[in-house]
Design an enzyme around this catalytic site. Structure first.
Site, PDB file in Angstrom:
ATOM      1  N   LYS A  28      11.652 -36.552  21.532  1.00  0.00           N
ATOM      2  CA  LYS A  28      12.136 -37.503  22.531  1.00  0.00           C
ATOM      3  C   LYS A  28      12.910 -36.748  23.608  1.00  0.00           C
ATOM      4  O   LYS A  28      13.426 -35.665  23.361  1.00  0.00           O
ATOM      5  CB  LYS A  28      13.037 -38.558  21.879  1.00  0.00           C
ATOM      6  N   ARG A  47      26.263 -33.471  20.358  1.00  0.00           N
ATOM      7  CA  ARG A  47      27.499 -33.634  21.132  1.00  0.00           C
ATOM      8  C   ARG A  47      27.247 -33.222  22.562  1.00  0.00           C
ATOM      9  O   ARG A  47      26.211 -32.629  22.884  1.00  0.00           O
ATOM     10  CB  ARG A  47      28.628 -32.783  20.539  1.00  0.00           C
ATOM     11  N   HIS A  92      -3.852 -35.298  20.638  1.00  0.00           N
ATOM     12  CA  HIS A  92      -5.144 -35.824  20.205  1.00  0.00           C
ATOM     13  C   HIS A  92      -4.961 -37.241  19.695  1.00  0.00           C
ATOM     14  O   HIS A  92      -3.927 -37.570  19.102  1.00  0.00           O
ATOM     15  CB  HIS A  92      -5.738 -34.932  19.118  1.00  0.00           C
TER      16      HIS A  92
END
Length: 211
Positions: free
Chosen positions: A166, A183, A115
């Site tokens: 991300k 890692r 939104h």
């Protein structure tokens, strides 16, 4: 097809309360309610329903009930042998792609809908959708939240409780809020499956034969 319905899959702002959208959505949600009323002993019935409900469904897909999805899974695309534990929530206002052999822990949320930050647009009920891609043979831990527009690469492990804001590359272990790469998957992972618990060499021989 209405203009608003077309915009569901373009990333443009649109109004999800559009009459044509809601009419179709309710049909898919009703079918999902029926799925959630099935018994664990009705595995064949569940499998048949998933083939009908999901946008695409590979062989051996199993989703524990209850399963929640804005469009009843109609915009979800599962590869082969995907397993999802209890309370998977797919905000599938646009497409969610999950690769073969991926495992999803309990209470995971995969969201495609967002939104606007601008308050006036939210007050007018505008929304946008961005697809989510999860690669092959991933492990998505319990309680993970994946926000709109995210891509997670093949063989990635996302630690329990992480919030993925991300993109995550392939072959890594990533954890945290926000989720970050901790890692790479490495040789130590060929020796131990949990802390100091060693992997039986026979299991590795089977892997070597199939790789």
């Amino acid at each position: 097809m209405s203009q608003m319905k077309e915009k569901m899959h373009t990333g443009e702002l649109y109004l999800p309360a559009d009459e044509d959208i809601v009419k179709e959505q309710v049909v898919y949600q009703d079918r999902l309610c029926e799925y959630n009323l099935t018994k664990p002993s009705e595995a064949e019935k569940r499998a048949a329903m998933l083939k009908e409900m999901l946008g695409s469904c590979g062989k051996g897909v199993y989703i524990e009930a209850p399963f929640y999805a804005n469009f009843g899974g109609h915009h979800c695309h599962f590869g082969d042998m995907v397993y999802a534990n209890y309370n998977l929530t797919c905000v599938d206002d646009t497409h969610i792609y999950i690769g073969s052999y991926t495992m999803i822990g309990p209470n995971v949320t995969i969201a495609t809908a967002g939104h606007p930050v601008l308050p006036g647009l939210r007050e007018k009920l505008y929304q946008y959708n961005m697809p989510v891609h999860i690669g092959r043979n991933c492990w998505i831990g319990a309680g993970v939240i994946i926000v709109p527009g995210i891509t997670i690469g093949d063989n990635a492990v996302i630690g329990a409780g992480s919030v993925v804001t991300k993109d995550i590359p392939s072959n890594v272990v990533a954890v945290g809020n926000p989720c970050r790469v901790m890692r790479e998957v490495n040789e130590n992972d060929r020796k131990y499956y949990f802390k100091d618990r060693a992997i039986n060499p026979e299991y590795l021989e089977c892997l070597d034969q199939t790789e």
